[in-house]
Design an enzyme around this catalytic site. Structure first.
Site: not given
Ligand code: AMP
Length: 395
Positions: A35, A197, A353, A376
């Site tokens: 940064r 999610k 992220g 963010g």
């Molecule tokens: P997000 O912050 O919603 O972008 O989620 C990122 C996280 O999703 C990472 O830490 C990954 O390990 C997790 N992730 C990706 N694929 C899967 C999966 N099939 N099952 C559980 N977690 C997952």
């Protein structure tokens, strides 16, 4: 929004909001200086024009004055990167700072203490912003990572500079990258959405629906879609209260002529670790005690074909549990396809992220077109929101 390139800073004092919120260890060493490096070009534009610079930033989330989070700790690293002496003002609001800033000579650089030592910063206090503005003749915002916050130094201060407010090089690059995808993107435009999610991605999905031609949905969020379509996802992560939403997203995409690609097979395990047995299952028939943790070989192949025909690519979210080496291959192979497409002329933006962490982990950051520095702020941009820090530069 006017770029600093359009202004001559000769004999001008520029107050620059930078993002020096860097990780620091217990010995006060800067652990990741990217940064600081990212701010260099804007700082030198002013200095090379013959101006002087007042740098301001936050560091961490102090509760009042907490010297562990003093920006003084970053001075050695900052001086090394700039190869330039940096003065320090340990009370950003005191009369001494007023005096130092008033007497800054061309070429001098002053760093103010952590702005978040003062609650007025995050409260967006006008008097605080006015005081900061009094130190300089012009204002530059180069902190994209905090542009979604209406804080004193990121937004409110801009009103005290009618015609002398500018976007720094980093902020301009971020805004250009988003525009290159969402406004002027060359078709076909592909969005790749992964991560754990679907609920956290709803605003992005809704916003990009009117912009993109194809969507890849991978990672944990894909299981909510597969279950909604009637598949057996075993023990895989799923948001049961979002099944109807998943169907409505797929229907909306169909109405708009957007092709949605879901995984067809997944690398599964009985446990969420590198240790257990691994097996590839069809995504629609995962046995009840197995969970899908990475894109399977056929899915990787399918995604690669889609990525390679895209002219514009937005990637947000890993398509497997890339933190565990047994389930990183899907994310790695996706990254490699994006790199190949980029080499052939596609524009690729990695934003938000965990996909940024994945890109850094696998050393892809210099091989895609742009990796966003603002978590963010990037997400809010992709959600179609106007960022207060950017709006303030234009008013
Ligand atoms: P997000 O912050 O919603 O972008 O989620 C990122 C996280 O999703 C990472 O830490 C990954 O390990 C997790 N992730 C990706 N694929 C899967 C999966 N099939 N099952 C559980 N977690 C997952």
């Amino acid at each position: 929004m006017i770029s600093i390139n359009e202004y001559d800073f000769k004999m001008r004092r520029a107050i620059i909001r930078v993002d020096f919120n860097v990780p620091i260890d217990s010995q006060k060493n800067v652990l990741d200086n990217s940064r600081i490096k990212a701010a260099k070009s804007t700082i030198f534009k002013v200095i090379n024009d013959g101006g002087s610079v007042i740098l301001m930033s936050h560091l961490g989330r102090p509760n009042g004055k907490d010297l562990n989070l003093s920006l003084r700790h970053i001075i050695p690293e900052l001086e090394k990167i700039l190869n330039h002496k940096v003065l320090f003002a340990d009370d950003s609001m005191g009369p001494a700072t007023q005096a130092i800033s008033k007497n800054l000579k061309s070429g001098e650089i002053l760093l103010l203490e952590n702005l978040r030592f003062y609650p007025e910063e995050t409260n967006g206090d006008e008097d605080f912003a006015k005081q900061l503005s009094s130190y300089a003749d012009c204002y530059i915002n180069d902190a994209f990572g905090t542009a979604h916050r209406a804080h004193a130094s990121t937004t409110v201060i801009a009103k005290f500079f009618k015609n002398n407010k500018f976007s720094g090089h980093l902020l301009s690059k971020e805004v250009d990258a988003i525009n290159k995808v969402l406004e002027t993107g060359k078709k076909p435009i592909l969005a790749i959405l992964g991560g754990a999610k679907v609920s956290s991605k709803i605003p992005i999905i809704k916003s990009i629906m009117s912009k993109v031609d194809e969507i890849i949905i991978g990672g944990g969020m894909s299981f909510t879609f597969i279950k909604a379509l009637g598949g057996n996802i075993g023990n895989s992560i799923c948001e049961d209260d979002k099944l109807d939403l998943a169907i409505s997203i797929l229907e909306k995409a169909k109405q708009k002529g957007i092709t949605v690609h879901l995984p067809v097979d997944v690398v599964c395990s009985k446990e969420f670790s590198d240790k257990g047995d691994k097996k590839v299952h069809n995504i629609n028939s995962i046995p009840s005690d197995w969970q899908g943790l990475d894109a399977g070989p056929q899915s990787r192949e399918n995604f690669s074909v889609v990525v390679k025909r895209a002219s514009t690519i937005l990637w947000n979210g890993p398509i497997g549990v890339f933190e565990l080496s047994s389930f990183a291959n899907g994310t790695i192979s996706l990254g490699e396809s994006i790199i190949e497409s980029t080499k052939k002329g596609a524009f690729s933006l990695v934003g938000g992220g965990d996909s940024v962490s994945a890109v850094k982990k696998f050393n892809f950051q210099d091989k895609v077109s742009y990796v966003s520095t603002g978590g963010g702020a990037m997400l809010e941009s992709l959600e179609g929101k106007e960022l207060p820090g950017i709006v303030a530069l234009s008013n």
